[in-house]
Design a protein around this motif. Sequence first.
Motif, PDB file in Angstrom:
ATOM      1  N   UNK A 171     -36.550 -15.119 -29.811  1.00 16.65           N
ATOM      2  CA  UNK A 171     -36.693 -14.741 -28.311  1.00 16.65           C
ATOM      3  C   UNK A 171     -36.487 -15.988 -27.501  1.00 16.65           C
ATOM      4  N   UNK A 172     -35.445 -16.028 -26.623  1.00 14.79           N
ATOM      5  CA  UNK A 172     -35.231 -17.139 -25.760  1.00 14.79           C
ATOM      6  C   UNK A 172     -36.398 -17.634 -24.809  1.00 14.79           C
ATOM      7  N   UNK A 173     -36.982 -16.577 -24.218  1.00 16.13           N
ATOM      8  CA  UNK A 173     -37.923 -16.887 -23.081  1.00 16.13           C
ATOM      9  C   UNK A 173     -39.214 -16.933 -23.996  1.00 16.13           C
ATOM     10  N   UNK A 174     -39.845 -18.101 -23.592  1.00 12.48           N
ATOM     11  CA  UNK A 174     -41.433 -18.268 -24.496  1.00 12.48           C
ATOM     12  C   UNK A 174     -42.305 -17.444 -23.757  1.00 12.48           C
ATOM     13  N   UNK A 175     -42.228 -17.089 -22.712  1.00 14.17           N
ATOM     14  CA  UNK A 175     -43.454 -16.073 -22.058  1.00 14.17           C
ATOM     15  C   UNK A 175     -43.268 -14.802 -22.882  1.00 14.17           C
ATOM     16  N   UNK A 176     -41.960 -14.509 -23.435  1.00 14.45           N
ATOM     17  CA  UNK A 176     -42.122 -13.270 -24.121  1.00 14.45           C
ATOM     18  C   UNK A 176     -42.333 -13.378 -25.518  1.00 14.45           C
ATOM     19  N   UNK A 177     -41.977 -14.505 -26.116  1.00 11.69           N
ATOM     20  CA  UNK A 177     -42.039 -14.913 -27.360  1.00 11.69           C
ATOM     21  C   UNK A 177     -43.629 -14.880 -27.781  1.00 11.69           C
ATOM     22  N   UNK A 178     -44.385 -15.685 -26.730  1.00 12.84           N
ATOM     23  CA  UNK A 178     -45.622 -15.634 -27.102  1.00 12.84           C
ATOM     24  C   UNK A 178     -46.469 -14.726 -27.461  1.00 12.84           C
ATOM     25  N   UNK A 179     -46.163 -13.588 -26.827  1.00  9.13           N
ATOM     26  CA  UNK A 179     -46.574 -12.168 -26.898  1.00  9.13           C
ATOM     27  C   UNK A 179     -46.626 -11.813 -28.513  1.00  9.13           C
ATOM     28  N   UNK A 180     -45.162 -11.791 -28.883  1.00 12.04           N
ATOM     29  CA  UNK A 180     -44.913 -11.542 -30.404  1.00 12.04           C
ATOM     30  C   UNK A 180     -45.714 -12.552 -31.320  1.00 12.04           C
ATOM     31  N   UNK A 181     -45.716 -13.760 -30.672  1.00 14.46           N
ATOM     32  CA  UNK A 181     -46.458 -14.530 -31.800  1.00 14.46           C
ATOM     33  C   UNK A 181     -47.799 -14.245 -31.810  1.00 14.46           C
ATOM     34  N   UNK A 182     -48.405 -13.955 -30.830  1.00  9.20           N
ATOM     35  CA  UNK A 182     -49.997 -13.661 -30.762  1.00  9.20           C
ATOM     36  C   UNK A 182     -50.058 -12.446 -31.883  1.00  9.20           C
ATOM     37  N   UNK A 183     -49.328 -11.517 -31.787  1.00  6.61           N
ATOM     38  CA  UNK A 183     -49.336 -10.076 -32.492  1.00  6.61           C
ATOM     39  C   UNK A 183     -48.974 -10.679 -34.024  1.00  6.61           C
ATOM     40  N   UNK A 184     -47.998 -11.035 -34.255  1.00 11.24           N
ATOM     41  CA  UNK A 184     -47.525 -11.596 -35.738  1.00 11.24           C
ATOM     42  C   UNK A 184     -48.735 -12.379 -36.178  1.00 11.24           C
ATOM     43  N   UNK A 185     -49.156 -13.364 -35.556  1.00 14.60           N
ATOM     44  CA  UNK A 185     -50.146 -14.416 -36.047  1.00 14.60           C
ATOM     45  C   UNK A 185     -51.475 -13.817 -36.321  1.00 14.60           C
ATOM     46  N   UNK A 186     -51.857 -12.866 -35.540  1.00 17.63           N
ATOM     47  CA  UNK A 186     -53.318 -12.194 -35.658  1.00 17.63           C
ATOM     48  C   UNK A 186     -53.398 -11.283 -36.807  1.00 17.63           C
ATOM     49  N   UNK A 187     -52.006 -10.562 -36.918  1.00 20.54           N
ATOM     50  CA  UNK A 187     -52.026  -9.482 -38.295  1.00 20.54           C
ATOM     51  C   UNK A 187     -51.961 -10.538 -39.310  1.00 20.54           C
ATOM     52  N   UNK A 188     -51.227 -11.671 -39.520  1.00 22.45           N
ATOM     53  CA  UNK A 188     -51.213 -12.693 -40.658  1.00 22.45           C
ATOM     54  C   UNK A 188     -52.664 -13.167 -40.844  1.00 22.45           C
ATOM     55  N   UNK A 189     -53.561 -13.495 -39.738  1.00 20.64           N
ATOM     56  CA  UNK A 189     -54.727 -13.968 -39.970  1.00 20.64           C
ATOM     57  C   UNK A 189     -55.739 -13.046 -40.511  1.00 20.64           C
ATOM     58  N   UNK A 190     -55.783 -11.745 -40.010  1.00 22.25           N
ATOM     59  CA  UNK A 190     -56.385 -10.678 -40.787  1.00 22.25           C
ATOM     60  C   UNK A 190     -56.104 -10.429 -41.870  1.00 22.25           C
ATOM     61  N   UNK A 191     -54.875 -10.317 -42.446  1.00 21.56           N
ATOM     62  CA  UNK A 191     -54.566 -10.292 -44.038  1.00 21.56           C
ATOM     63  C   UNK A 191     -55.099 -11.435 -44.499  1.00 21.56           C
ATOM     64  N   UNK A 192     -54.923 -12.514 -44.186  1.00 21.35           N
ATOM     65  CA  UNK A 192     -55.198 -13.917 -44.977  1.00 21.35           C
ATOM     66  C   UNK A 192     -56.813 -14.060 -45.074  1.00 21.35           C
TER      67      UNK A 192
END
Length: 247
Positions: free
Chosen positions: A187-208
């Motif tokens: 995702x080229x726009x960081x303002x959009x990428x950060x939303x997906x980054x938050x979602x993906x990372x929180x899911x990973x943190x929950x699993x971990x």
Amino acid sequence: MAAAEHGISVEPERKSLLSQHTEKHFTAGEIVRDIIIGVSDGLTVPFALAAGLSGANATSSIVLTAGIAEVAAGAISMGLGGYLAAKSETDNYRRELKREQEEIITMPETEAAEVAEILAQYGIEAHEYAPVVNALRKNPQAWLDFMMKFELGLEKPDPKRALYSAMTIAIAYILGGVVPLLPYMFIARASEAVVFSVIVTLVALLVFGYAKGYFTGNKPFRSALETALIGAIASAAAFGMAKAFNP
């Protein structure tokens, strides 16, 4: 009357009982600990960095470049820290081993008294531990192993432990650090990428967090929520501070 008095040996029976009973214990504690250290920091630190840079209106390419640089530096730093910590444990064991060897040779009576005191702490009477003390005195290596384990609480470390620890922590850090950076790769726009980054990372943190709780004997769901909360707080703080200084 003791079995020996009847001419019956208990050794075959002991071996038979042990062969019939196989205990299953979790013995990979050190490896799990290293993985937890590496993945935990790997998920949290690049996550907070990416969120902070996104809050500062950086582009995805800048966030990605900075994130990769941080993951590389963090993996080296964390791996080196794990290596030095494990090497320190090995060096400490060797020092204490040498000291115990010298004490067994120079002051055997004192060391024998320490054996008796240790056994007495387990509720063993003097007439019961006396044969054990005498048996250990006849076997210097067993005596030394006993003192290292029961007096000092030290287990002989794996000579390759330092290298394994460094590699495990570094690889775990890299694997964890890649997760929050993945959205910025697509995702080229960081303002959009950060939303997906938050979602993906929180899911990973929950699993971990769940896996960490499971393997360490804690409540998995509670561990998952605590781990995710810590990551969320770190990223929110970084994002908020970046926004505050770069409105």
